[in-house]
Design an enzyme around this catalytic site. Structure first.
Site, PDB file in Angstrom:
ATOM      1  N   ARG A 129      35.091  16.255 -16.487  1.00 20.43           N
ATOM      2  CA  ARG A 129      36.340  16.810 -17.050  1.00 20.43           C
ATOM      3  C   ARG A 129      37.429  15.769 -17.259  1.00 20.43           C
ATOM      4  NH1 ARG A 129      35.191  20.788 -13.180  1.00 20.43           N
ATOM      5  NH2 ARG A 129      34.088  22.540 -14.097  1.00 20.43           N
ATOM      6  N   LYS A 151      43.634  10.346 -29.381  1.00 18.23           N
ATOM      7  CA  LYS A 151      42.671  11.162 -30.129  1.00 18.23           C
ATOM      8  C   LYS A 151      41.278  10.571 -29.950  1.00 18.23           C
ATOM      9  CE  LYS A 151      45.328  13.157 -33.951  1.00 18.23           C
ATOM     10  NZ  LYS A 151      45.395  13.248 -35.419  1.00 18.23           N
ATOM     11  N   GLU A 193      47.130   0.202 -42.681  1.00 15.31           N
ATOM     12  CA  GLU A 193      47.784   1.085 -41.695  1.00 15.31           C
ATOM     13  C   GLU A 193      49.071   0.448 -41.165  1.00 15.31           C
ATOM     14  OE1 GLU A 193      46.751   4.210 -40.859  1.00 15.31           O
ATOM     15  OE2 GLU A 193      44.632   4.294 -41.425  1.00 15.31           O
ATOM     16  N   LYS A 235      53.881   3.892 -33.454  1.00 19.06           N
ATOM     17  CA  LYS A 235      52.928   4.951 -33.118  1.00 19.06           C
ATOM     18  C   LYS A 235      53.280   5.543 -31.751  1.00 19.06           C
ATOM     19  CE  LYS A 235      48.488   6.842 -33.292  1.00 19.06           C
ATOM     20  NZ  LYS A 235      47.118   6.818 -33.744  1.00 19.06           N
ATOM     21  N   GLU A 245      50.293  16.717 -32.352  1.00 19.45           N
ATOM     22  CA  GLU A 245      50.417  16.853 -33.797  1.00 19.45           C
ATOM     23  C   GLU A 245      50.928  18.222 -34.220  1.00 19.45           C
ATOM     24  OE1 GLU A 245      47.369  14.871 -35.978  1.00 19.45           O
ATOM     25  OE2 GLU A 245      47.994  15.752 -37.876  1.00 19.45           O
ATOM     26  N   ARG A 249      54.094  13.870 -35.834  1.00 18.83           N
ATOM     27  CA  ARG A 249      52.859  13.071 -35.872  1.00 18.83           C
ATOM     28  C   ARG A 249      52.156  13.168 -37.219  1.00 18.83           C
ATOM     29  NH1 ARG A 249      48.718  12.170 -30.790  1.00 18.83           N
ATOM     30  NH2 ARG A 249      47.319  10.751 -31.848  1.00 18.83           N
ATOM     31  N   ASN A 253      49.911  10.706 -41.339  1.00 17.76           N
ATOM     32  CA  ASN A 253      48.904  10.996 -42.367  1.00 17.76           C
ATOM     33  C   ASN A 253      49.356  10.606 -43.766  1.00 17.76           C
ATOM     34  OD1 ASN A 253      46.941  12.052 -40.617  1.00 17.76           O
ATOM     35  ND2 ASN A 253      48.060  13.975 -40.497  1.00 17.76           N
ATOM     36  N   HIS A 256      46.905   9.816 -46.387  1.00 18.88           N
ATOM     37  CA  HIS A 256      45.595  10.209 -45.856  1.00 18.88           C
ATOM     38  C   HIS A 256      44.984  11.425 -46.542  1.00 18.88           C
ATOM     39  CE1 HIS A 256      46.356   7.164 -42.912  1.00 18.88           C
ATOM     40  NE2 HIS A 256      45.242   7.421 -42.252  1.00 18.88           N
ATOM     41  N   HIS A 260      41.450  10.622 -47.589  1.00 19.38           N
ATOM     42  CA  HIS A 260      40.267  11.331 -47.088  1.00 19.38           C
ATOM     43  C   HIS A 260      39.452  11.915 -48.239  1.00 19.38           C
ATOM     44  CE1 HIS A 260      42.335  11.993 -42.939  1.00 19.38           C
ATOM     45  NE2 HIS A 260      41.571  10.911 -42.928  1.00 19.38           N
ATOM     46  N   HIS A 273      38.095   3.154 -44.879  1.00 20.03           N
ATOM     47  CA  HIS A 273      39.236   4.014 -44.581  1.00 20.03           C
ATOM     48  C   HIS A 273      40.576   3.381 -44.988  1.00 20.03           C
ATOM     49  CE1 HIS A 273      41.687   7.011 -42.621  1.00 20.03           C
ATOM     50  NE2 HIS A 273      42.305   6.061 -41.952  1.00 20.03           N
TER      51      HIS A 273
END
Ligand code: ADP
Ligand code: ZN
Length: 367
Positions: A129, A151, A193, A235, A245, A249, A253, A256, A260, A273
């Site tokens: 956990r 993340k 980025e 960040k 998010e 946050r 993106n 993005h 994407h 990416h």
């Protein structure tokens, strides 16, 4: 390097419920005391990939062993590439933890790019956990983005990052010298980025990047360390205030939604990416201009900087605007009220804009 004076390093503190520090500088992979400071128990699993492990795994292991002779260190190495970010490799890494007899105070040490960091972080999130994870990012992209913020995920055949968890690292250690072996295309992808932080919330940083572009491209250590520290600070500020998010946050993106869609439409075998995000940011800036939020000139200034970093700034040929639009609808960031985009009011001032008309998006894609 002068042995008597310690090499310069920057430290960025990330606050929140589980605070941690990002240390940035040259030569950190040999700093056993720093690397080992996050190890609480007697077991560590070093997760890396087939490109990074031959270059750096021995150095990290030796430095750790010297500083922490009490810790048993095992390795689990993935084949390089996004295709390895699977539940099958996750299960193998879990098996490796079980085989070492890892207890609750064990630590996963992630040495590599975003693929390694995401998978190893998820392994750490799940074992008993949740155990500690020390992130040692070796790509610029991972240093300024994926290793910070907690993340973690693996991919499914149905889509990227579909199984994952929020699990902040215990520490992030970014050795700028590791970037010397990074393929130039990967370095440039990371710069996309970096530019993003200037674009969304720091106009002065964008000026600085224009100023230091040549040094950054040449792999200048001090320039890279500055760029990484400044990016991580941005960040950190954002994820501290919005860890899950729910608001701010989302600004991360920027570029993005388009990016994407491009990656997916190319079957993840075209632009990488960072490259897709570079194109996406220019499209987002142009869409902002079309919506009357900002000027065309700012979009072109962003495009010029990205182009200087060797990044693409126009849609690759052969992509169908209608198909891209459909992809964006499927994007998990698309809300019920029509298309949502991170747009800007100009350099350094991004915000989420909902209900953008299809025609406006298509016009920008077709231009
Ligand atoms: P990301 O760009 O998300 O960080 P990856 O983890 O896939 O993506 O890393 C990109 C590629 O670069 C992979 O093939 C990886 O093995 C390789 N790589 C990562 N770090 C280094 C490094 N410091 N030197 C050489 N190759 C590296
Ligand atoms: Zn990104």
């Amino acid at each position: 390097m002068n042995a008597t004076s310690p090499s310069p390093r920057a430290i960025v503190e990330v606050g929140g419920e589980k605070p941690y520090a990002i240390t940035i500088g040259p030569g950190l992979l040999d700093d056993g005391a720093l690397l080992g400071a996050g190890l609480r128990g007697r077991h560590a699993l070093l997760v890396s990939d087939g490109n990074v492990a031959p270059l750096y795994a021995d150095r990290v292991t030796q430095a750790l062993r010297a500083a922490r002779p009490d810790v048993r260190i095992d390795g689990y190495f993935l084949p390089p590439g996004e295709a390895s970010k699977t539940l099958a490799h996750f299960a193998e890494a879990i098996d490796a933890l079980a085989a070492t007899g890892a207890t609750r105070d064990a630590c996963v040490v992630a040495l590599g790019g975003g693929v390694v960091g995401d998978l190893a972080g998820f392994v750490a999130a799940c074992w008993m956990r949740g155990i500690d994870c020390v992130q040692i990012p070796t790509t610029l992209l991972a240093m300024v983005d994926s290793s910070v913020g907690g993340k973690t995920a693996v991919d499914l055949p149905q889509g990227k990052n579909l199984v994952g968890a929020f699990h902040p690292p215990r520490a992030v250690i970014a050795d700028t010298e590791a970037l010397l072996t990074l393929p130039p295309r990967e370095l440039r992808a990371g710069l996309a980025e970096v530019v993003k932080y200037g674009a969304i919330r720091d106009a002065a940083f964008l000026d600085w990047l224009e100023d230091r572009a040549d040094a950054l491209l040449a792999g200048d250590d001090a320039a890279l360390a500055d760029a990484i520290a400044r990016s991580c600070r941005h960040k950190a500020e954002i994820v501290e205030r919005d860890p899950f998010e729910r608001g701010e946050r989302a600004l991360l993106n920027f570029g993005h939604t388009f990016g994407h869609a491009i990656e997916a439409e190319q079957g993840f075998g075209g632009l990488n990416h960072g490259e897709a995000v570079a194109v996406g940011m220019v499209l987002a800036a142009r869409l902002s201009a079309r919506q009357g939020l900002a000027g065309e000139a700012e979009a072109e200034r962003l495009a010029a900087l990205l182009a200087r970093f060797g990044l693409p700034v126009a849609l690759p040929g052969g992509l169908d605007p209608a198909a891209l639009l459909e992809r964006m609808r499927l994007d998990k960031k698309a809300a019920a009220d029509g298309l949502r985009f991170v747009l800007w009011d100009g350099i350094g001032a991004a915000r989420v804009v909902a209900g953008v008309a299809d025609e406006a998006v298509l016009a920008v894609l077709e231009k």
